[in-house]
Design a protein around this motif. Sequence first.
Motif, short mmCIF file in Angstrom:
data_model
loop_
_atom_site.label_atom_id
_atom_site.label_comp_id
_atom_site.label_asym_id
_atom_site.label_seq_id
_atom_site.Cartn_x
_atom_site.Cartn_y
_atom_site.Cartn_z
N GLY A 1 0.82 -1.19 -0.05
CA GLY A 1 -0.05 -0.02 -0.02
C GLY A 1 0.99 1.27 -0.01
N VAL A 2 0.10 2.33 -0.18
CA VAL A 2 0.75 3.90 -0.41
C VAL A 2 0.32 4.60 1.07
N PHE A 3 0.90 4.79 1.87
CA PHE A 3 0.77 5.54 3.14
C PHE A 3 1.75 6.77 3.45
N PRO A 4 1.26 7.82 2.77
CA PRO A 4 2.58 9.00 2.82
C PRO A 4 2.61 9.38 4.38
N ILE A 5 3.80 9.32 4.86
CA ILE A 5 4.00 9.72 6.30
C ILE A 5 3.79 11.09 6.37
N SER A 6 3.48 11.66 7.60
CA SER A 6 3.25 13.23 7.78
C SER A 6 3.86 13.57 9.16
N ILE A 7 3.41 14.75 9.68
CA ILE A 7 4.10 15.27 10.92
C ILE A 7 2.79 15.67 11.62
N ASP A 8 3.11 15.92 13.10
CA ASP A 8 2.02 16.46 13.92
C ASP A 8 1.86 17.85 13.70
N SER A 9 1.15 18.22 12.78
CA SER A 9 0.87 19.38 12.15
C SER A 9 0.41 20.47 13.15
N GLN A 10 -0.55 19.95 14.01
CA GLN A 10 -1.12 20.79 15.26
C GLN A 10 -0.08 21.33 16.35
N LYS A 11 0.60 20.42 16.39
CA LYS A 11 1.94 20.77 17.41
C LYS A 11 2.74 21.82 16.81
N VAL A 12 3.17 21.71 15.61
CA VAL A 12 4.06 22.75 14.83
C VAL A 12 3.31 23.97 14.87
N LYS A 13 2.06 23.97 14.47
CA LYS A 13 1.28 25.08 14.16
C LYS A 13 1.23 26.02 15.59
N ASP A 14 1.00 25.10 16.75
CA ASP A 14 0.83 25.80 17.99
C ASP A 14 2.19 26.47 18.23
N GLN A 15 3.30 25.61 18.12
CA GLN A 15 4.57 26.33 18.36
C GLN A 15 4.85 27.41 17.74
N SER A 16 4.59 27.46 16.47
CA SER A 16 4.88 28.71 15.57
C SER A 16 4.20 29.95 15.74
N TYR A 17 2.87 29.68 16.67
CA TYR A 17 1.97 30.90 16.82
C TYR A 17 2.03 31.38 18.38
N SER A 18 3.20 30.31 19.02
CA SER A 18 3.20 30.79 20.50
C SER A 18 3.80 32.03 20.58
N GLY A 19 3.49 32.89 21.84
CA GLY A 19 4.11 34.19 21.95
C GLY A 19 5.75 34.05 22.22
N GLU A 20 6.36 33.04 22.45
CA GLU A 20 7.76 32.90 22.52
C GLU A 20 8.25 32.79 21.02
N THR A 21 7.59 32.10 20.27
CA THR A 21 8.06 31.80 18.80
C THR A 21 7.94 33.11 18.13
N MET A 22 6.83 33.80 18.29
CA MET A 22 6.84 34.96 17.45
C MET A 22 7.34 36.18 17.82
N ALA A 23 7.99 36.28 19.07
CA ALA A 23 8.87 37.38 19.72
C ALA A 23 10.46 36.70 19.00
N ALA A 24 10.68 35.57 19.10
CA ALA A 24 12.04 34.99 18.42
C ALA A 24 12.02 35.27 17.07
N THR A 25 11.08 35.15 16.52
CA THR A 25 11.01 35.50 14.72
C THR A 25 11.32 36.87 14.63
N THR A 26 10.70 37.77 15.46
CA THR A 26 11.05 39.26 15.19
C THR A 26 12.58 39.50 15.33
N GLN A 27 13.05 38.78 16.63
CA GLN A 27 14.26 38.91 16.95
C GLN A 27 15.40 38.15 16.01
N LEU A 28 15.05 37.16 15.33
CA LEU A 28 15.99 36.53 14.46
C LEU A 28 16.10 37.31 13.11
N ARG A 29 14.67 38.06 12.52
CA ARG A 29 15.24 38.70 11.45
C ARG A 29 15.91 40.07 11.61
N ALA A 30 15.73 40.40 12.80
CA ALA A 30 16.59 41.97 13.16
C ALA A 30 18.10 41.46 13.35
#
Length: 507
Positions: free
Chosen positions: A272-301
């Motif tokens: 059979g064909v079973f395309p593996i994937s990720i814990d998409s909700q976990k990645v989304k939650d991490q990316s939109y956490s306050g900690e990550t959003m602050a780190a993102t702004t700092q990284l680009r700077a």
Amino acid sequence: MTTSPESTEHTTSEADFGSADFVVVANRLPVDSQKDPETGEVTWSPSPGGLVTALRPVLEANSGAWVGWPGSTEPVQLEDMPSAEEAGGLHAIPVNLDEEDFAQFYEGFSNATLWPLYHDLIVPPRFERDWWERYQTVNQRFAEQSARSASEGATVWVQDYQLHLVPQLLREQRPDLCIGFFLHIPFPNPELFRQLPWRKELLEGTLGADVIGFHTQDGARNFLDTLRALDYTVETDDDEESAEFLRGARMPEDSCIVGRVIMPDERVARVGVFPISIDSQKVKDQSYSGETMAATTQLRAQLGSPKILLTGVDRMDYTKGILHRLLAVESLMDSGDLSPADIVMVQVATPSRERLEDYRRTREEVERVVSRINGNYAQLGRPLVHYIHHGLPFAEIVGLYAATDIMLVTAIKDGMNLVAKEYVASHADGSGALVLSEFTGAATQLTQAYLCNPHDNQSICDAILLAIKEPTVARRERMLEMWKHVEENDVDYWASTFLHQLKEARQ
């Protein structure tokens, strides 16, 4: 509990049955050890990974066990392993490898023979009989440990190319078991696979499984075509529903089987064909956490607030196309299509198999081009390419994803590529853009990405330029469609779909 380095005859009686109703067998255990240099005390911690995340609930609910190598060539006894609590709820059972096992089974046959063979001969595979003999020995050891761990009638799920022989070896010892096998890398076409001197033995080992899974239609088709060429009895499903699934649609759990192999004893192995994937909700939650959003702004700077941030995140492996994307970025600078003042690139290249010559050479080539680009186009205090040759914590990687305008996934050959899916999951709002090699399994699902042929420098350049210049509305539509797919087809769905087929096979 350990086995001797040499294969031994083993006949399983009822007294040998273990207590695990569900057993995962993989090259590595999902735990990492740390040894205190002063006291010598060893502590354990769970290692992250989508497979572990997806299967932990199943393991916990079924008195489950995970059989694998602890990651050190020093012998580890069962009583030395972490408790289930220390291992994140998993019962970890070790299979020991000594230095010769590691060199011949892992670095040798697994990663200098099978890995290049399965990745379309990007580098020439080596066919060493000593490696093959050691591969058989170690697979036997894994099978024996799995047989001892499984309860009567248990389900055993064997993972990946290092353990092709385990399904049949396990079936010979424990015919009461329901056995699955999943290949996490591509399976080559028959013309390439036939180069392997031990092709028949490898296939027979794999066919010991009741269900055999691949990421893509190409992998499953190549496997079935190889079996046909060797006169196995193969039946395939060509109905419209199966074809729709193979184009990437989410299908019911019973629609993933695309072929069946009828064994001489009339047992049926489902493919059979079973395309593996990720814990998409976990990645989304991490990316939109306050900690990550602050780190993102700092990284680009920290990176100089570039107009466009390009990123690659990979293992340092010749299959990943790191050199190809760097050369494309250099071409865009040379041609004037992009201004060095507008862009910054970050390339994370985690060390991998560095004792192998092909990997050392890949690293040298990548670092040479990084140096040349920075020498020609960097400004004082502002490199154009920021190159990192070590791993980063999950939170930092997600922060980098969230900060990135264009993710470059230019693998020459890849079974799936979960970086592409993690990047999409970090941009659930439709921001960002994904440049994706058409030779990744992910390209069969994330069809709205800016697809490219990594063998063609101009193709990568064109994809990058289109990702920059396409109107925002169209770019956003692409990302939102891909997010919807990644959200629905997460790693839990992948695991439940495969396990559903194992349940069907048992019935």
